[in-house]
Design an enzyme around this catalytic site. Structure first.
Site: not given
Ligand code: UGA
Length: 433
Positions: A35, A122, A151, A154, A207, A252, A256, A263, A331
């Site tokens: 890496k 985390t 952190e 997203r 967090k 949010f 879906g 996460c 994942r």
């Molecule tokens: C999430 C959090 O949003 C971040 O703030 C956090 O830092 C991160 O986890 C982490 O702990 O590292 P992430 O997992 O990258 O971020 O993605 P999200 O955009 O939050 O989406 C998570 C899941 O929820 C996805 O499968 C998405 O499709 C779903 N989702 C999101 C929905 O089904 N509906 C929504 O309205 C929003």
């Protein structure tokens, strides 16, 4: 300021590159020589929009470098971040802290001068206490403070989230550590990002509380969507109708196929365990996690129902495999459970994803990977939109209709309008409409 970032995965790499872009001098350390060697050639281990350009600029400017040598990486560093993985432990869902503790142990002898060790991974409440104990035990002379700085990035929008955060949470037990971290984040004061200083344990819990609350919002709207389908209501209007209330907020609330990713699934489980262990069970989060888990396979059954109730010998064209767009991360992606449910029922699956195929191949068997969305639909008995990549937002519907053997479309992200689909002679079902 000199910063060492231990762990050059998603969080470490994005944070390291962004700190360097603010003008700090950052060394990213990782145990994986492959890496590090690829990073030196500007080959990113993950797909994240804008990351390669950010890394390249800062490497050229001499502010960002990579090494496998922890001692070298920590030389002169005032802040040493722990950004290693905390996967779910096999069997019980607790966060596996072995990488965090190993990092603490290994860094201890290299601490020179006052150093702030910051956990960015985390980690459950109380991990900072243990990190501090490990370091002090391994190096009794160490002038060290341990802080928590979770952190909130997203995937797919990580650089923007880092540079324009809603807030920065710093958990410290020591004024000198607070001063170092405030100095590190000073460039963000210019953007007026609120910096919250709390106790270490409070920051650690904040967090998990944030992710569990967001997961709860999604779980709530998904169950509302199921109810909408039964009673003939429209979940998008319900979401807007409640979201315009400032106390609820409109984000949010997109129904879906269930949340996935690295996460929400793991962090909700870890919070559930911590809460149980502390005799304060979080029943709401337990229900959300269970409801989300059931939902993924239920989506597979929804597709089977749309095909008339029998999947044997049918072919299903899947658009989108990653847990959300703009990432190659598979994942806990809902696509996995959906595809497995379809395969268990005897269907054959072809799939297209703009970035996720390589990762998908590691978790899914017997899937035909197509070169384009249209190729995935050829001769299929149904098209299923699982991930809302931009590339799927404006498909040529006449072409879709011509390619499909049966004109069945299941849109698990409500990207399309039902009228538009009907106009093209497609039998359409969305979520909660
Ligand atoms: C999430 C959090 O949003 C971040 O703030 C956090 O830092 C991160 O986890 C982490 O702990 O590292 P992430 O997992 O990258 O971020 O993605 P999200 O955009 O939050 O989406 C998570 C899941 O929820 C996805 O499968 C998405 O499709 C779903 N989702 C999101 C929905 O089904 N509906 C929504 O309205 C929003």
């Amino acid at each position: 300021m000199r910063v060492a970032m231990i762990g050059s995965g998603y969080v470490g790499l994005v944070s390291g590159a962004c700190f360097a872009d603010f003008g700090h001098e950052v060394v990213c350390v990782d145990k994986d020589p492959g890496k590090i060697e690829r990073l030196k050639r500007n080959v990113m281990p993950i797909y994240e929009p804008g990351l390669d350009a950010l890394v390249e600029t800062n490497v050229k400017a001499g502010r960002l470098s990579f090494t496998t040598d922890l001692a070298e990486g920590m030389k002169g560093a005032q802040a040493v971040f722990i950004a290693v993985g905390t996967p779910s432990r096999r069997g019980d869902g607790h966060a596996d802290l072995s990488y965090v503790y190993a990092a603490a142990e290994e860094m201890a002898p290299n601490i020179e001068g006052f150093t702030v060790v910051v956990t960015k991974s985390t980690v459950p409440v109380g991990t900072g206490d243990e990190v501090e104990r490990i370091i002090r035990e391994a190096n009794r002379q160490a002038d060290v403070a341990v802080a928590s700085n979770p952190e909130f990035l997203r995937e797919g929008a990580a650089i923007a989230d880092f540079k324009r955060p809603d807030r920065i949470v710093i958990g410290v037990e020591d004024d000198r550590a607070r001063a170092v971290l405030e100095e590190l984040y000073r460039p963000l004061y210019l953007n007026q990002a609120p910096i919250m200083v709390t106790s270490r344990r409070t920051a650690e819990l904040t967090k998990y509380a944030a992710n569990a609350f967001l997961a709860t919002k999604i779980g709530f709207i998904n169950e509302m969507a199921d109810l909408c389908e039964k009673v003939g209501a429209n979940v998008q209007d319900v979401a807007r109708g409640i979201g315009l209330d400032n106390r609820i907020g409109s984000k949010f609330l997109n129904a879906g196929p269930g949340y996935g990713g690295s996460c929400f699934p793991k962090d909700t489980l870890a919070l559930i365990k911590t809460a149980q262990d502390n005799d304060a069970p979080v029943r709401i989060v337990e229900t959300v996690a269970q409801s989300n888990e059931n939902r993924k396979r239920a989506m597979g059954r929804k597709v089977i129902a749309a095909m008339g109730g029998d999947a044997r010998g049918r072919k299903v064209g899947i658009l989108g495999l990653t847990f959300k767009p703009n990432t190659d991360d598979m994942r806990d992606s809902p696509a996995i459970a959906i595809i497995q449910t379809l395969q268990d029922a005897g269907a054959q699956v072809s799939a297209f994803d703009p970035e996720g195929v390589e990762q998908a191949k590691l978790v899914l068997q017997n899937v035909d990977y197509a070169e384009s969305p249209y190729a995935a639909l050829e001769g299929a008995d149904a098209m299923v939109l699982v991930t809302e990549w931009d590339a799927f937002r404006a498909l040529d519907l006449a072409r879709v209709k011509a390619l499909l053997k049966q004109p069945v479309v299941v849109d698990l992200r409500n990207v399309y309008r039902p009228e538009e689909m009907a106009r093209h002679g497609l039998s359409y079902s969305g979520i909660g409409r």
